[in-house]
Design an enzyme around this catalytic site. Structure first.
Site, PDB file in Angstrom:
ATOM      1  N   CYS A 109       0.947  -1.177   0.129  1.00 28.44           N
ATOM      2  CA  CYS A 109      -0.126   0.029   0.003  1.00 28.44           C
ATOM      3  C   CYS A 109       0.952   1.328  -0.099  1.00 28.44           C
ATOM      4  CB  CYS A 109      -0.942  -0.236   1.232  1.00 28.44           C
ATOM      5  SG  CYS A 109      -1.940  -1.549   1.431  1.00 28.44           S
ATOM      6  N   PRO A 112       1.605   7.866  -0.769  1.00 24.43           N
ATOM      7  CA  PRO A 112       2.604   8.696  -1.742  1.00 24.43           C
ATOM      8  C   PRO A 112       4.206   8.275  -2.034  1.00 24.43           C
ATOM      9  CG  PRO A 112       2.397  10.117   0.051  1.00 24.43           C
ATOM     10  CD  PRO A 112       1.654   8.807   0.498  1.00 24.43           C
ATOM     11  N   GLY A 113       4.438   7.343  -1.264  1.00 30.97           N
ATOM     12  CA  GLY A 113       5.708   6.567  -1.546  1.00 30.97           C
ATOM     13  C   GLY A 113       6.855   6.957  -0.965  1.00 30.97           C
ATOM     14  N   ASN A 114       6.810   7.551   0.181  1.00 31.11           N
ATOM     15  CA  ASN A 114       8.135   7.861   1.002  1.00 31.11           C
ATOM     16  C   ASN A 114       8.654   6.622   1.530  1.00 31.11           C
ATOM     17  OD1 ASN A 114       8.232  10.558   0.957  1.00 31.11           O
ATOM     18  ND2 ASN A 114       6.539  11.107   2.755  1.00 31.11           N
ATOM     19  N   ASP A 180       2.035  -1.213   4.854  1.00 29.43           N
ATOM     20  CA  ASP A 180       1.676  -0.001   5.473  1.00 29.43           C
ATOM     21  C   ASP A 180       0.094   0.378   5.226  1.00 29.43           C
ATOM     22  OD1 ASP A 180       2.241   2.450   6.991  1.00 29.43           O
ATOM     23  OD2 ASP A 180       2.590   3.522   5.503  1.00 29.43           O
ATOM     24  N   CYS A 235       0.117   4.241  11.407  1.00 27.72           N
ATOM     25  CA  CYS A 235       0.173   5.439  12.246  1.00 27.72           C
ATOM     26  C   CYS A 235      -1.133   5.743  13.039  1.00 27.72           C
ATOM     27  CB  CYS A 235       0.388   6.737  11.312  1.00 27.72           C
ATOM     28  SG  CYS A 235      -0.993   7.031  10.136  1.00 27.72           S
TER      29      CYS A 235
HETATM   30  N1  SAM Z   1       3.334   3.690   2.620  1.00 36.48           N
HETATM   31  C1  SAM Z   1       2.660   5.039   2.077  1.00 36.48           C
HETATM   32  C2  SAM Z   1       3.901   6.050   2.459  1.00 36.48           C
HETATM   33  O1  SAM Z   1       4.904   5.838   3.189  1.00 36.48           O
HETATM   34  O2  SAM Z   1       4.261   6.942   1.535  1.00 36.48           O
HETATM   35  C3  SAM Z   1       1.779   5.350   2.921  1.00 36.48           C
HETATM   36  C4  SAM Z   1       0.534   4.477   2.888  1.00 36.48           C
HETATM   37  S1  SAM Z   1      -1.063   5.013   3.388  1.00 36.48           S
HETATM   38  C5  SAM Z   1      -0.951   4.716   4.917  1.00 36.48           C
HETATM   39  C6  SAM Z   1      -2.009   3.618   2.849  1.00 36.48           C
HETATM   40  C7  SAM Z   1      -2.270   3.607   1.264  1.00 36.48           C
HETATM   41  O3  SAM Z   1      -2.856   2.282   1.156  1.00 36.48           O
HETATM   42  C8  SAM Z   1      -3.131   4.818   0.713  1.00 36.48           C
HETATM   43  O4  SAM Z   1      -2.281   5.256  -0.356  1.00 36.48           O
HETATM   44  C9  SAM Z   1      -4.395   3.926  -0.108  1.00 36.48           C
HETATM   45  O5  SAM Z   1      -4.784   4.302  -1.085  1.00 36.48           O
HETATM   46  C10 SAM Z   1      -3.811   2.413  -0.198  1.00 36.48           C
HETATM   47  N2  SAM Z   1      -4.551   1.281  -0.211  1.00 36.48           N
HETATM   48  C11 SAM Z   1      -5.996   1.025   0.530  1.00 36.48           C
HETATM   49  N3  SAM Z   1      -6.507   0.102   0.295  1.00 36.48           N
HETATM   50  C12 SAM Z   1      -5.512  -0.862  -0.724  1.00 36.48           C
HETATM   51  C13 SAM Z   1      -5.594  -1.868  -1.242  1.00 36.48           C
HETATM   52  N4  SAM Z   1      -6.692  -3.035  -0.986  1.00 36.48           N
HETATM   53  N5  SAM Z   1      -4.587  -2.165  -2.086  1.00 36.48           N
HETATM   54  C14 SAM Z   1      -3.671  -1.386  -2.355  1.00 36.48           C
HETATM   55  N6  SAM Z   1      -3.506   0.010  -1.676  1.00 36.48           N
HETATM   56  C15 SAM Z   1      -4.594   0.290  -0.799  1.00 36.48           C
END
Ligand code: SAM
Length: 305
Positions: A109, A112-114, A180, A235
Protein backbone atom coordinates in the site's frame (compact mmCIF):
# COMPACT_ATOMS: atom_id res chain seq x y z
CA UNK A 1 -3.43 17.23 32.43
CA UNK A 2 -0.13 16.25 30.81
CA UNK A 3 0.78 18.69 28.05
CA UNK A 4 1.28 16.80 24.77
CA UNK A 5 3.40 18.43 22.07
CA UNK A 6 1.34 19.48 19.04
CA UNK A 7 2.39 18.45 15.53
CA UNK A 8 4.13 21.76 14.89
CA UNK A 9 6.17 21.36 18.09
CA UNK A 10 7.72 18.07 17.02
CA UNK A 11 11.26 18.22 15.63
CA UNK A 12 11.56 18.62 11.85
CA UNK A 13 13.02 15.34 10.60
CA UNK A 14 14.92 15.30 7.31
CA UNK A 15 15.79 11.98 5.70
CA UNK A 16 18.84 12.24 3.47
CA UNK A 17 18.17 10.49 0.17
CA UNK A 18 21.33 8.44 -0.29
CA UNK A 19 20.38 7.73 -3.92
CA UNK A 20 21.29 11.35 -4.66
CA UNK A 21 23.68 12.57 -1.99
CA UNK A 22 25.45 11.63 1.24
CA UNK A 23 24.73 12.60 4.83
CA UNK A 24 28.07 14.45 4.97
CA UNK A 25 27.28 16.53 1.87
CA UNK A 26 23.80 17.39 3.18
CA UNK A 27 25.30 18.49 6.52
CA UNK A 28 27.85 20.69 4.71
CA UNK A 29 25.14 22.25 2.57
CA UNK A 30 23.04 23.18 5.62
CA UNK A 31 26.13 24.53 7.40
CA UNK A 32 26.96 26.79 4.45
CA UNK A 33 23.40 28.12 4.72
CA UNK A 34 23.97 29.21 8.30
CA UNK A 35 22.63 26.20 10.19
CA UNK A 36 24.88 24.98 12.98
CA UNK A 37 25.58 21.27 13.28
CA UNK A 38 25.83 20.03 16.86
CA UNK A 39 26.99 16.49 15.95
CA UNK A 40 25.32 13.16 16.59
CA UNK A 41 22.54 13.11 19.21
CA UNK A 42 23.05 10.53 21.92
CA UNK A 43 19.94 11.00 24.05
CA UNK A 44 16.35 11.84 23.20
CA UNK A 45 16.59 15.27 24.78
CA UNK A 46 19.29 16.23 22.24
CA UNK A 47 16.46 16.29 19.66
CA UNK A 48 14.83 19.28 21.41
CA UNK A 49 16.47 21.94 19.25
CA UNK A 50 16.13 25.67 18.97
CA UNK A 51 16.68 28.13 16.11
CA UNK A 52 19.10 27.08 13.38
CA UNK A 53 20.87 24.22 15.15
CA UNK A 54 20.57 20.62 13.96
CA UNK A 55 21.87 17.16 14.88
CA UNK A 56 22.21 13.64 13.47
CA UNK A 57 19.48 11.35 14.83
CA UNK A 58 20.39 8.93 17.61
CA UNK A 59 18.68 5.88 16.04
CA UNK A 60 18.67 6.37 12.26
CA UNK A 61 21.92 7.30 10.54
CA UNK A 62 20.32 8.84 7.41
CA UNK A 63 18.20 11.22 9.46
CA UNK A 64 18.94 14.84 10.41
CA UNK A 65 16.91 16.64 13.05
CA UNK A 66 16.07 20.35 13.07
CA UNK A 67 14.01 22.55 15.36
CA UNK A 68 10.19 22.47 15.12
CA UNK A 69 8.61 24.61 12.38
CA UNK A 70 11.79 24.63 10.26
CA UNK A 71 10.20 24.68 6.81
CA UNK A 72 12.09 23.03 3.98
CA UNK A 73 9.25 22.72 1.47
CA UNK A 74 10.84 25.42 -0.71
CA UNK A 75 14.40 24.29 -0.05
CA UNK A 76 16.70 23.44 -2.98
CA UNK A 77 17.68 20.08 -1.51
CA UNK A 78 14.01 19.15 -1.14
CA UNK A 79 13.08 20.25 -4.66
CA UNK A 80 16.06 18.34 -6.08
CA UNK A 81 15.09 15.14 -4.21
CA UNK A 82 18.23 15.14 -2.07
CA UNK A 83 16.17 15.24 1.13
CA UNK A 84 12.79 13.73 2.00
CA UNK A 85 10.59 15.40 4.63
CA UNK A 86 9.40 12.39 6.59
CA UNK A 87 8.58 11.88 10.26
CA UNK A 88 11.14 9.79 12.10
CA UNK A 89 8.63 7.08 13.05
CA UNK A 90 7.68 6.58 9.42
CA UNK A 91 11.35 5.91 8.59
CA UNK A 92 11.34 2.84 10.83
CA UNK A 93 9.55 0.30 8.57
CA UNK A 94 11.99 0.40 5.62
CA UNK A 95 14.99 0.70 7.95
CA UNK A 96 13.91 -2.36 9.94
CA UNK A 97 12.95 -4.44 6.89
CA UNK A 98 16.43 -3.66 5.51
CA UNK A 99 16.17 -5.53 2.20
CA UNK A 100 19.59 -6.42 0.76
CA UNK A 101 20.85 -4.98 -2.51
CA UNK A 102 19.46 -6.99 -5.42
CA UNK A 103 16.50 -8.46 -3.52
CA UNK A 104 12.89 -8.57 -4.70
CA UNK A 105 10.68 -6.42 -2.49
CA UNK A 106 6.98 -5.57 -2.49
CA UNK A 107 5.38 -2.41 -1.05
CA UNK A 108 1.71 -3.36 -0.70
CA UNK A 109 0.00 0.00 0.00
CA UNK A 110 2.65 2.35 -1.24
CA UNK A 111 1.39 5.85 -2.14
CA UNK A 112 2.56 8.58 -1.79
CA UNK A 113 5.77 6.56 -1.64
CA UNK A 114 8.04 7.90 1.08
CA UNK A 115 8.68 4.38 2.34
CA UNK A 116 9.10 3.10 -1.22
CA UNK A 117 11.85 5.63 -1.91
CA UNK A 118 13.46 4.73 1.40
CA UNK A 119 13.41 1.02 0.42
CA UNK A 120 14.99 1.90 -2.95
CA UNK A 121 17.74 3.85 -1.16
CA UNK A 122 18.48 0.88 1.11
CA UNK A 123 18.54 -1.43 -1.94
CA UNK A 124 20.78 1.10 -3.77
CA UNK A 125 18.28 0.90 -6.65
CA UNK A 126 19.37 -2.69 -7.27
CA UNK A 127 16.82 -5.48 -7.38
CA UNK A 128 13.08 -5.19 -7.89
CA UNK A 129 10.57 -3.09 -6.01
CA UNK A 130 6.91 -3.86 -6.77
CA UNK A 131 4.64 -1.10 -5.43
CA UNK A 132 0.85 -1.13 -5.37
CA UNK A 133 -1.84 1.37 -4.52
CA UNK A 134 -5.58 1.37 -5.06
CA UNK A 135 -5.80 5.15 -5.47
CA UNK A 136 -4.80 6.35 -8.96
CA UNK A 137 -4.37 9.97 -7.92
CA UNK A 138 -2.08 9.13 -5.01
CA UNK A 139 -0.14 6.81 -7.30
CA UNK A 140 0.48 9.60 -9.81
CA UNK A 141 1.77 11.86 -7.00
CA UNK A 142 3.99 8.95 -6.08
CA UNK A 143 5.53 8.56 -9.51
CA UNK A 144 6.48 12.27 -9.45
CA UNK A 145 8.04 11.84 -6.02
CA UNK A 146 10.00 8.74 -7.04
CA UNK A 147 11.28 10.44 -10.18
CA UNK A 148 12.51 13.37 -8.11
CA UNK A 149 14.14 10.96 -5.65
CA UNK A 150 15.98 9.14 -8.44
CA UNK A 151 14.30 5.80 -7.81
CA UNK A 152 14.66 3.48 -10.79
CA UNK A 153 14.10 -0.08 -9.50
CA UNK A 154 10.33 0.27 -9.00
CA UNK A 155 7.37 -1.22 -10.84
CA UNK A 156 4.20 0.71 -9.93
CA UNK A 157 0.72 -0.70 -10.34
CA UNK A 158 -2.69 0.81 -9.66
CA UNK A 159 -3.97 -2.39 -8.15
CA UNK A 160 -5.76 -3.77 -5.09
CA UNK A 161 -3.04 -5.59 -3.15
CA UNK A 162 -5.59 -8.16 -1.99
CA UNK A 163 -6.08 -9.12 -5.64
CA UNK A 164 -2.39 -9.52 -6.41
CA UNK A 165 -1.78 -13.24 -7.00
CA UNK A 166 1.04 -14.38 -4.66
CA UNK A 167 1.73 -17.25 -7.07
CA UNK A 168 2.24 -14.91 -10.04
CA UNK A 169 5.56 -15.83 -11.71
CA UNK A 170 6.88 -12.24 -11.41
CA UNK A 171 6.64 -12.48 -7.59
CA UNK A 172 8.36 -15.83 -7.19
CA UNK A 173 11.49 -14.25 -5.70
CA UNK A 174 9.76 -11.73 -3.42
CA UNK A 175 11.35 -12.20 0.00
CA UNK A 176 10.52 -8.86 1.65
CA UNK A 177 7.17 -7.06 1.99
CA UNK A 178 6.41 -3.67 3.50
CA UNK A 179 2.78 -3.37 4.53
CA UNK A 180 1.63 0.09 5.61
CA UNK A 181 -2.13 -0.16 5.04
CA UNK A 182 -4.83 2.47 5.47
CA UNK A 183 -5.50 3.06 9.15
CA UNK A 184 -7.42 5.45 11.40
CA UNK A 185 -4.49 7.90 11.38
CA UNK A 186 -5.06 8.43 15.09
CA UNK A 187 -1.33 8.80 15.70
CA UNK A 188 -1.04 11.92 13.55
CA UNK A 189 -1.10 14.65 16.18
CA UNK A 190 -2.77 17.14 13.86
CA UNK A 191 -5.70 14.73 13.32
CA UNK A 192 -6.13 13.69 16.92
CA UNK A 193 -9.52 14.41 18.44
CA UNK A 194 -11.51 13.01 21.32
CA UNK A 195 -14.51 11.00 20.16
CA UNK A 196 -17.72 12.20 21.77
CA UNK A 197 -19.93 9.50 23.36
CA UNK A 198 -22.39 9.68 20.45
CA UNK A 199 -19.53 8.98 18.04
CA UNK A 200 -18.30 6.09 20.12
CA UNK A 201 -20.23 3.28 18.42
CA UNK A 202 -19.40 4.61 14.99
CA UNK A 203 -15.75 4.91 16.01
CA UNK A 204 -15.69 1.29 17.22
CA UNK A 205 -17.28 0.02 14.02
CA UNK A 206 -14.76 1.97 11.93
CA UNK A 207 -11.84 0.50 13.89
CA UNK A 208 -13.25 -3.01 13.48
CA UNK A 209 -13.56 -2.55 9.72
CA UNK A 210 -10.01 -1.17 9.46
CA UNK A 211 -8.60 -3.98 11.61
CA UNK A 212 -10.35 -6.63 9.48
CA UNK A 213 -8.84 -5.06 6.34
CA UNK A 214 -5.38 -4.82 7.91
CA UNK A 215 -5.44 -8.47 9.03
CA UNK A 216 -6.61 -9.53 5.60
CA UNK A 217 -3.66 -7.66 4.01
CA UNK A 218 -1.17 -9.14 6.48
CA UNK A 219 -2.43 -12.69 5.89
CA UNK A 220 -2.27 -12.06 2.15
CA UNK A 221 1.34 -10.88 2.41
CA UNK A 222 2.32 -14.13 4.14
CA UNK A 223 1.06 -16.14 1.15
CA UNK A 224 3.96 -15.12 -1.11
CA UNK A 225 5.85 -18.38 -1.50
CA UNK A 226 9.44 -17.14 -0.94
CA UNK A 227 8.57 -14.51 1.66
CA UNK A 228 11.11 -14.23 4.49
CA UNK A 229 10.14 -11.01 6.28
CA UNK A 230 7.20 -8.65 6.37
CA UNK A 231 7.14 -5.34 8.21
CA UNK A 232 3.69 -4.14 9.31
CA UNK A 233 3.12 -0.52 10.31
CA UNK A 234 0.35 1.95 11.06
CA UNK A 235 0.15 5.56 12.16
CA UNK A 236 -2.55 4.53 14.63
CA UNK A 237 -2.40 4.47 18.42
CA UNK A 238 -5.26 1.97 18.73
CA UNK A 239 -4.34 -1.55 19.85
CA UNK A 240 -7.18 -2.89 17.65
CA UNK A 241 -5.17 -1.89 14.55
CA UNK A 242 -1.78 -2.76 15.99
CA UNK A 243 -1.01 -5.49 18.53
CA UNK A 244 -4.40 -7.16 18.02
CA UNK A 245 -3.93 -7.45 14.25
CA UNK A 246 -0.44 -8.91 14.69
CA UNK A 247 -1.52 -11.32 17.45
CA UNK A 248 -4.42 -12.61 15.33
CA UNK A 249 -2.11 -13.04 12.34
CA UNK A 250 0.47 -15.01 14.35
CA UNK A 251 -2.25 -17.32 15.65
CA UNK A 252 -3.44 -17.97 12.10
CA UNK A 253 0.11 -18.41 10.70
CA UNK A 254 2.18 -20.59 13.04
CA UNK A 255 5.05 -20.62 10.51
CA UNK A 256 5.82 -16.98 11.32
CA UNK A 257 7.19 -15.28 14.43
CA UNK A 258 8.03 -11.78 15.62
CA UNK A 259 11.55 -10.41 15.35
CA UNK A 260 12.64 -8.37 18.39
CA UNK A 261 13.20 -4.78 17.20
CA UNK A 262 15.70 -2.06 18.23
CA UNK A 263 16.29 -2.88 21.88
CA UNK A 264 17.45 0.69 22.52
CA UNK A 265 14.09 2.12 21.31
CA UNK A 266 12.23 3.66 24.27
CA UNK A 267 8.64 2.61 23.54
CA UNK A 268 7.50 -0.99 23.04
CA UNK A 269 4.34 -2.68 21.75
CA UNK A 270 1.76 -3.40 24.45
CA UNK A 271 2.44 -6.64 26.37
CA UNK A 272 2.82 -9.38 25.41
CA UNK A 273 3.91 -7.96 22.01
CA UNK A 274 6.94 -6.12 23.39
CA UNK A 275 9.08 -7.19 20.42
CA UNK A 276 7.13 -4.60 18.42
CA UNK A 277 7.71 -0.84 18.58
CA UNK A 278 5.43 2.04 19.36
CA UNK A 279 6.17 5.71 18.90
CA UNK A 280 4.55 8.80 20.39
CA UNK A 281 5.01 12.53 20.88
CA UNK A 282 5.95 12.10 24.55
CA UNK A 283 8.29 9.09 24.44
CA UNK A 284 9.94 9.33 21.02
CA UNK A 285 9.22 12.93 19.84
CA UNK A 286 7.39 11.65 16.75
CA UNK A 287 3.84 11.11 15.64
CA UNK A 288 2.08 8.06 17.09
CA UNK A 289 3.14 4.93 15.21
CA UNK A 290 3.38 1.12 15.46
CA UNK A 291 5.80 -1.33 13.77
CA UNK A 292 6.01 -5.14 13.81
CA UNK A 293 8.45 -7.37 11.92
CA UNK A 294 7.39 -10.95 11.17
CA UNK A 295 9.71 -13.60 9.80
CA UNK A 296 9.21 -17.09 8.53
CA UNK A 297 10.78 -19.72 10.72
CA UNK A 298 11.64 -22.66 8.58
CA UNK A 299 12.96 -26.03 9.70
CA UNK A 300 16.38 -25.05 8.31
CA UNK A 301 16.43 -21.86 10.33
CA UNK A 302 15.57 -23.73 13.51
CA UNK A 303 18.48 -26.11 12.87
CA UNK A 304 20.83 -23.15 12.41
CA UNK A 305 20.21 -21.99 15.97
N1 SAM B 1 3.33 3.73 2.65
C1 SAM B 1 2.89 5.06 2.20
C2 SAM B 1 4.03 6.03 2.39
O1 SAM B 1 4.90 5.82 3.23
O2 SAM B 1 4.07 7.05 1.69
C3 SAM B 1 1.62 5.48 2.91
C4 SAM B 1 0.49 4.49 2.72
S1 SAM B 1 -1.10 5.01 3.33
C5 SAM B 1 -0.95 4.75 5.04
C6 SAM B 1 -2.14 3.69 2.84
C7 SAM B 1 -2.35 3.57 1.34
O3 SAM B 1 -3.03 2.33 1.10
C8 SAM B 1 -3.23 4.63 0.70
O4 SAM B 1 -2.50 5.30 -0.30
C9 SAM B 1 -4.40 3.85 0.09
O5 SAM B 1 -4.81 4.37 -1.17
C10 SAM B 1 -3.81 2.47 -0.08
N2 SAM B 1 -4.74 1.33 -0.12
C11 SAM B 1 -5.88 1.15 0.58
N3 SAM B 1 -6.41 -0.05 0.31
C12 SAM B 1 -5.58 -0.66 -0.57
C13 SAM B 1 -5.58 -1.93 -1.22
N4 SAM B 1 -6.56 -2.82 -1.02
N5 SAM B 1 -4.56 -2.23 -2.05
C14 SAM B 1 -3.56 -1.34 -2.27
N6 SAM B 1 -3.51 -0.12 -1.68
C15 SAM B 1 -4.51 0.21 -0.84
Amino acid sequence: SLQQPEGDQLPRYVRVNTLKTTVEDAIDYFKREGFSYLGQAYRLDDLNLKGKSFVGDLHLSDLLVFSPKTDFHDHNLYKAGHIILQDKASCLPAYLLNPPTGSHVLDACAAPGNKTSHLAAIMKNKGRLFAFDLDAKRLSTMSTLLLRAGVTCQQLANQDFLKVDPDGPQYKDVEYILLDPSCSGSGMVCLRDEASPSQNEQHKRRLQALAAFQLHCLNHALRFPRLQRVVYSTCSIHTEENEQVVAACLLQNPGFRLVPLLLQWPERGLAPLTKCLRASTTKTLTHGFFVALLERHTAERLEEQ
